[in-house]
Design an enzyme around this catalytic site. Structure first.
Site, PDB file in Angstrom:
ATOM      1  N   ARG A   1     -13.488  30.236  27.558  1.00  0.00           N
ATOM      2  CA  ARG A   1     -13.412  29.345  26.393  1.00  0.00           C
ATOM      3  C   ARG A   1     -13.241  30.168  25.116  1.00  0.00           C
ATOM      4  NH1 ARG A   1     -18.193  25.129  26.090  1.00  0.00           N
ATOM      5  NH2 ARG A   1     -17.144  24.435  28.003  1.00  0.00           N
TER       6      ARG A   1
ATOM      7  N   LYS B   1     -22.719  30.012  37.221  1.00  0.00           N
ATOM      8  CA  LYS B   1     -22.134  28.676  37.114  1.00  0.00           C
ATOM      9  C   LYS B   1     -20.783  28.813  36.424  1.00  0.00           C
ATOM     10  CE  LYS B   1     -22.673  24.376  34.460  1.00  0.00           C
ATOM     11  NZ  LYS B   1     -23.559  23.591  33.569  1.00  0.00           N
TER      12      LYS B   1
ATOM     13  N   GLY C   1     -23.910  17.546  34.684  1.00  0.00           N
ATOM     14  CA  GLY C   1     -24.621  16.885  33.605  1.00  0.00           C
ATOM     15  C   GLY C   1     -24.240  15.429  33.481  1.00  0.00           C
TER      16      GLY C   1
ATOM     17  N   GLY D   1     -19.698  20.352  36.274  1.00  0.00           N
ATOM     18  CA  GLY D   1     -19.082  19.048  36.484  1.00  0.00           C
ATOM     19  C   GLY D   1     -17.992  18.723  35.480  1.00  0.00           C
TER      20      GLY D   1
ATOM     21  N   ASP E   1     -29.150  20.338  28.729  1.00  0.00           N
ATOM     22  CA  ASP E   1     -29.311  21.123  27.503  1.00  0.00           C
ATOM     23  C   ASP E   1     -28.445  20.603  26.360  1.00  0.00           C
ATOM     24  OD1 ASP E   1     -27.426  22.369  29.599  1.00  0.00           O
ATOM     25  OD2 ASP E   1     -26.615  23.152  27.719  1.00  0.00           O
TER      26      ASP E   1
ATOM     27  N   TYR F   1     -18.126  30.520  31.083  1.00  0.00           N
ATOM     28  CA  TYR F   1     -16.996  29.637  30.777  1.00  0.00           C
ATOM     29  C   TYR F   1     -15.824  30.397  30.145  1.00  0.00           C
ATOM     30  CZ  TYR F   1     -19.920  25.519  31.561  1.00  0.00           C
ATOM     31  OH  TYR F   1     -20.708  24.564  32.131  1.00  0.00           O
TER      32      TYR F   1
END
Length: 262
Positions: A144, A173, A226, A198, A24, A142
């Site tokens: 973040r 994820k 990715g 990753g 993406d 995430y």
């Protein structure tokens, strides 16, 4: 009685495990290395153990032919050119995903910044629509934002992963915390399957293979890598090595020998 959600999950997983390439990045970063031609990478890897891909709807619409792997359409985006790169906005609907023939929907949610509230709202509302249509939802959760000092802090990752499950995601994820013990606790406290991201491209193949082995040992249900796949010099070979670890419980060192021999 089998549900639509179960049928679609069976297309994006194999034996309950996932080996997925998120692709993406074209909206956020443009046609970066390895994503100049996403379709080519998908077809190159689809017969080597790959279970699914995550792509934006424009890429799904332009694929020359259907893929042999599951497809999750990604519906939240921002760009590196923006003044608010962490602010992910919805770019599609679950009904649209159904019409396109997607097997699942993917959203990216950043926790810990000023943009968090609207992204949580997007996650909750999209989860409701996914349940209505029998569409699996993968939430990229995430740590973040301005409030996050260490995005790999196990307590923070556990909280962020739990948010995804609490809001209705079928698969979460998130970031691997760096050690088996701390990540096993996160897996145990998250009531839906966890797959790991990753992150930046690793220095060596063994690094990414070892992280995969450790995450699987901790209880993860798979990986979504990715750059470490699509920017690899031979994407199909690293996918084969990862598949050996995920589905055959081969060690990272054994999987690495296979790459070196070839």
């Amino acid at each position: 009685m089998v549900s639509g959600n179960q049928i679609r999950l069976n297309r994006i997983l194999r034996k309950g495990r996932m080996l997925c390439i998120p692709m993406d990045h074209g909206i956020s970063n443009g046609p970066i290395e390895g994503l100049e031609d996403p379709a080519s990478t998908i077809y190159k890897c689809e017969g080597h153990g790959l279970t699914s891909v995550i792509i934006n709807k424009g890429i799904l619409k332009t694929l020359p032919k259907p893929t042999k792997v599951g497809v999750l359409v990604h519906f939240s985006s921002s760009t590196s050119l923006s003044l608010s790169p962490n602010r992910k906005m919805l770019t599609g609907t679950v009904k649209e995903a159904v019409a396109m023939g997607a097997d699942g929907v993917s959203l990216h949610i950043n926790i810990g910044g000023k943009e968090e509230p609207e992204m949580l709202e997007q996650l909750g509302m999209t989860a409701d629509q996914c349940h209505k249509w029998g569409m699996p939802l993968l939430a990229m959760m995430y740590p973040r934002g301005e409030n996050i000092k260490d995005p790999h802090d196990p307590e923070i990752v556990a909280h962020v992963a739990r948010i995804g499950a609490e809001c209705g995601a079928d698969i979460v994820k998130t970031l691997y915390t760096g050690d088996i013990e701390s990540f096993a606790k996160i897996v145990k406290s998250t009531p839906v399957p966890i797959v790991i991201a990753g992150g930046p491209k690793t220095k060596t193949d063994l690094d990414i293979l070892q992280m995969t082995e450790d995450a699987m040992t901790a209880g993860a249900k798979g990986i979504t890598y990715g750059r470490n796949i699509f920017a690899h010099k031979t994407p199909e070979k690293i996918v084969e090595a990862l598949a050996d670890i995920i589905f055959r419980k081969v060690t990272a060192k054994e999987a690495m020998k296979k790459i070196e021999q070839e």
